[in-house]
Design a protein around this motif. Structure first.
Motif, mmCIF file in Angstrom:
data_model
loop_
_atom_site.group_PDB
_atom_site.id
_atom_site.type_symbol
_atom_site.label_atom_id
_atom_site.label_comp_id
_atom_site.label_asym_id
_atom_site.label_seq_id
_atom_site.Cartn_x
_atom_site.Cartn_y
_atom_site.Cartn_z
ATOM 1 N N SER A 40 5.927 -18.101 -14.692
ATOM 2 C CA SER A 40 5.907 -16.644 -14.487
ATOM 3 C C SER A 40 7.130 -16.107 -13.759
ATOM 4 O O SER A 40 7.359 -14.893 -13.749
ATOM 5 C CB SER A 40 4.658 -16.240 -13.693
ATOM 6 O OG SER A 40 4.657 -16.853 -12.406
ATOM 7 N N GLN A 41 7.944 -16.972 -13.164
ATOM 8 C CA GLN A 41 9.076 -16.471 -12.392
ATOM 9 C C GLN A 41 10.341 -16.446 -13.256
ATOM 10 O O GLN A 41 10.496 -15.568 -14.080
ATOM 11 C CB GLN A 41 9.237 -17.307 -11.127
ATOM 12 C CG GLN A 41 8.003 -17.265 -10.222
ATOM 13 C CD GLN A 41 7.565 -15.848 -9.871
ATOM 14 O OE1 GLN A 41 8.301 -15.098 -9.248
ATOM 15 N NE2 GLN A 41 6.348 -15.473 -10.274
ATOM 16 N N ALA A 42 11.225 -17.421 -13.156
ATOM 17 C CA ALA A 42 12.461 -17.360 -13.937
ATOM 18 C C ALA A 42 12.284 -17.815 -15.383
ATOM 19 O O ALA A 42 12.905 -17.274 -16.299
ATOM 20 C CB ALA A 42 13.542 -18.201 -13.260
ATOM 21 N N PRO A 224 20.055 -17.539 -4.436
ATOM 22 C CA PRO A 224 19.516 -16.885 -5.629
ATOM 23 C C PRO A 224 20.246 -15.576 -5.949
ATOM 24 O O PRO A 224 20.603 -14.807 -5.048
ATOM 25 C CB PRO A 224 18.047 -16.604 -5.257
ATOM 26 C CG PRO A 224 17.785 -17.395 -4.010
ATOM 27 C CD PRO A 224 19.104 -17.488 -3.306
ATOM 28 N N TYR A 225 20.428 -15.344 -7.256
ATOM 29 C CA TYR A 225 21.082 -14.125 -7.751
ATOM 30 C C TYR A 225 20.272 -13.534 -8.902
ATOM 31 O O TYR A 225 19.697 -14.269 -9.704
ATOM 32 C CB TYR A 225 22.506 -14.440 -8.264
ATOM 33 C CG TYR A 225 23.482 -14.717 -7.164
ATOM 34 C CD1 TYR A 225 24.313 -13.720 -6.680
ATOM 35 C CD2 TYR A 225 23.543 -15.971 -6.580
ATOM 36 C CE1 TYR A 225 25.199 -13.975 -5.646
ATOM 37 C CE2 TYR A 225 24.416 -16.230 -5.543
ATOM 38 C CZ TYR A 225 25.243 -15.225 -5.082
ATOM 39 O OH TYR A 225 26.108 -15.467 -4.057
ATOM 40 N N ARG A 226 20.303 -12.219 -8.986
ATOM 41 C CA ARG A 226 19.661 -11.544 -10.124
ATOM 42 C C ARG A 226 20.442 -11.807 -11.408
ATOM 43 O O ARG A 226 21.674 -11.821 -11.423
ATOM 44 C CB ARG A 226 19.626 -10.037 -9.863
ATOM 45 C CG ARG A 226 19.014 -9.236 -11.011
ATOM 46 C CD ARG A 226 19.126 -7.754 -10.760
ATOM 47 N NE ARG A 226 20.522 -7.279 -10.799
ATOM 48 C CZ ARG A 226 20.902 -6.053 -10.481
ATOM 49 N NH1 ARG A 226 20.013 -5.182 -10.070
ATOM 50 N NH2 ARG A 226 22.184 -5.715 -10.541
ATOM 51 N N SER A 283 7.828 -11.425 -5.564
ATOM 52 C CA SER A 283 7.926 -12.311 -6.724
ATOM 53 C C SER A 283 9.043 -11.804 -7.625
ATOM 54 O O SER A 283 9.654 -10.758 -7.354
ATOM 55 C CB SER A 283 6.610 -12.365 -7.494
ATOM 56 O OG SER A 283 6.433 -11.197 -8.271
ATOM 57 N N THR A 284 9.293 -12.517 -8.707
ATOM 58 C CA THR A 284 10.344 -12.096 -9.619
ATOM 59 C C THR A 284 10.032 -10.752 -10.257
ATOM 60 O O THR A 284 10.948 -10.042 -10.684
ATOM 61 C CB THR A 284 10.574 -13.182 -10.698
ATOM 62 O OG1 THR A 284 10.719 -14.446 -10.034
ATOM 63 C CG2 THR A 284 11.828 -12.910 -11.500
ATOM 64 N N GLY A 319 15.526 -12.192 -13.959
ATOM 65 C CA GLY A 319 15.005 -13.258 -13.117
ATOM 66 C C GLY A 319 15.999 -13.596 -12.032
ATOM 67 O O GLY A 319 16.946 -12.849 -11.772
ATOM 68 N N LEU A 320 15.780 -14.730 -11.386
ATOM 69 C CA LEU A 320 16.658 -15.177 -10.306
ATOM 70 C C LEU A 320 17.260 -16.528 -10.649
ATOM 71 O O LEU A 320 16.536 -17.483 -10.951
ATOM 72 C CB LEU A 320 15.878 -15.270 -8.990
ATOM 73 C CG LEU A 320 15.428 -13.939 -8.381
ATOM 74 C CD1 LEU A 320 14.506 -14.180 -7.195
ATOM 75 C CD2 LEU A 320 16.638 -13.104 -7.953
ATOM 76 N N PHE A 321 18.585 -16.598 -10.639
ATOM 77 C CA PHE A 321 19.311 -17.856 -10.809
ATOM 78 C C PHE A 321 19.580 -18.445 -9.435
ATOM 79 O O PHE A 321 19.992 -17.727 -8.513
ATOM 80 C CB PHE A 321 20.663 -17.631 -11.488
ATOM 81 C CG PHE A 321 20.606 -17.372 -12.967
ATOM 82 C CD1 PHE A 321 19.416 -17.399 -13.661
ATOM 83 C CD2 PHE A 321 21.771 -17.102 -13.661
ATOM 84 C CE1 PHE A 321 19.378 -17.163 -15.029
ATOM 85 C CE2 PHE A 321 21.756 -16.877 -15.025
ATOM 86 C CZ PHE A 321 20.558 -16.904 -15.714
#
Length: 411
Positions: A40-42, A224-226, A283-284, A319-321
């Motif tokens: 459900s996240q990235a 973390p990055y968008r 959360s994401t 998401g977040l990298f």
């Protein structure tokens, strides 16, 4: 609830589920805990792209291993998986990026990957060439149309092998006894285990820091990055059989998606988002999206891909990298906390590398011998780092994602 397992995995994204599946294939009992729902996240927000040629020979071999594993997923995992064997086009429009592309082609040949120069037009119906581009055809590249299909395939394969996946059950503590990991505590369960794998994505640092006792504060070198992408409304101008297109000087990627066109890219000034500084429920879903960023990236290719800026947007997701200072994964045991392992530092490729990274990490856990495939990704390789350093280096790696000749160096 009292439970016992050989391996406990925290995080049910692509990385965590792959590690769990491959540990189960090595006859280990496995429990996976997830604070939300699987993928459900990235992972469910990924572009689904698999690129065979990477910045160095090791990552190229892992990328090719991942492609081979998704193509044969049903054979080794027992669950069908639809993979689009589209190939991809690497396109360079500036002299500097044409030189980068030539260098990548030469390196790929030395590593056993055959790329071929291609004519500027005809391969992708949605790309209208100017005729001055350099174009390289990458026949091994594939994509998964809906990223969630890989997550569901991992889940089904895990459950066939007896892996227990506990969703909506966040880990709250990594338990220790003496000088070793002894288990994890969730909001509902106590899980006794000697091996805990931290695969918590953008939350990987918080999870590692749960390990208390006679250990120093554990810091994983990721920031973390968008990252964002969009999918246009369906259009006859995109064919399902069209290849992936990567315009490396614009840091933009495109592929067919849901009858329309997927457009994503890497902005020059990325947005860092540290979940530790957000509310506990973050959360994401709460990552702030900005369609203007994607419109600006798409504007760099509007002459060749008018659809990228003109077609109505049907889906906009982000998401977040987790970026590392050197652009490489963080995977392996944490030396100061025996029994605690980590797999993170996706650097924009976690989804596509998950089959190979999960396999290699599970082999290391099962065999007890250092893995040559993962040794260069050791969590300890950076030493002490500050948050400022992580953000600065992570921003550079993100912005130079397609400048493969430059990003092979540590900046």
């Amino acid at each position: 609830m009292e439970m016992k397992a050989d391996v406990a995995v925290i995080g049910a994204g692509a990385f965590g589920l792959s590690v769990a599946l491959h540990c189960a294939l090595r006859n280990r009992s496995v429990v996976v805990v997830e604070r939300k729902t699987a993928g459900s996240q990235a992972s469910r927000r990924a572009a689904g792209l698999f690129k065979s040629v990477q910045a160095d020979e090791l990552r190229t071999s892992l990328a090719r291993r991942s492609i081979d594993k998704v193509l044969r997923f049903e054979k080794w995992a027992g669950v069908p998986l639809d993979v689009r064997c589209s190939g991809s086009l690497l396109i360079a429009r500036t002299d500097r990026h044409k030189a980068i592309l030539r260098a990548e082609t030469e390196r790929a040949a030395a590593w056993g990957v055959e790329l071929a120069e291609a004519a500027p037009g005809g391969q992708a119906s949605y790309y209208q060439p100017t005729g001055s581009e350099s174009v390289v055809w990458c026949p091994e590249d594939v994509y998964i149309e809906e990223p969630d299909s890989l997550i569901q395939a991992y889940l089904a394969a895990c459950r066939r092998l007896g892996v227990q996946v506990l969703e909506s059950e966040p880990a709250v503590n990594v338990l220790t006894a003496g000088r070793r990991v002894a288990g994890i505590q969730t909001t509902a369960s106590h899980i006794e285990t000697g091996v805990v794998v931290d695969a918590a994505g953008a939350w990987v640092r918080q999870v590692a820091e749960m390990a208390r006792g006679p250990f120093p504060r554990c810091k994983i070198a990721v920031a973390p990055y968008r990252h964002q992408l969009l999918i246009t409304e369906p259009t006859a101008e995109v064919r399902a059989a069209d290849p992936i297109v990567r315009v490396i000087d614009a840091a933009v990627y495109l592929r067919p998606a849901r009858g329309g066109l997927m457009v994503g890219g890497f902005e020059a000034d990325p947005l860092p988002i540290d979940p530790r500084l957000q509310r506990d429920s973050f959360s994401t879903d709460d990552v702030p999206l900005d369609l203007g960023v994607l419109h600006k990236l798409a504007g760099q290719v509007e002459n060749e891909v008018p659809l990228a800026t003109e077609a109505p947007v049907a889906d906009h997701r982000g998401g977040l990298f987790t970026m590392t200072p050197d652009g490489r994964f963080v995977a392996g045991p944490i030396p100061d906390v025996p029994g605690l392992w980590v797999t993170s530092g996706c650097n924009g490729s976690g989804f596509s590398f998950s089959p190979a990274i999960g396999e290699a990490l599970a082999d290391w856990i099962a065999d007890g011998q250092p893995s040559a495939r993962l040794a260069p990704f050791a969590p300890s390789r950076f030493g002490p780092v500050t948050d400022e350093y992580l953000i600065r280096q992570g921003s550079w790696q993100y912005a130079h994602y397609y400048d493969i000749a430059e990003s092979a160096d540590i900046r």
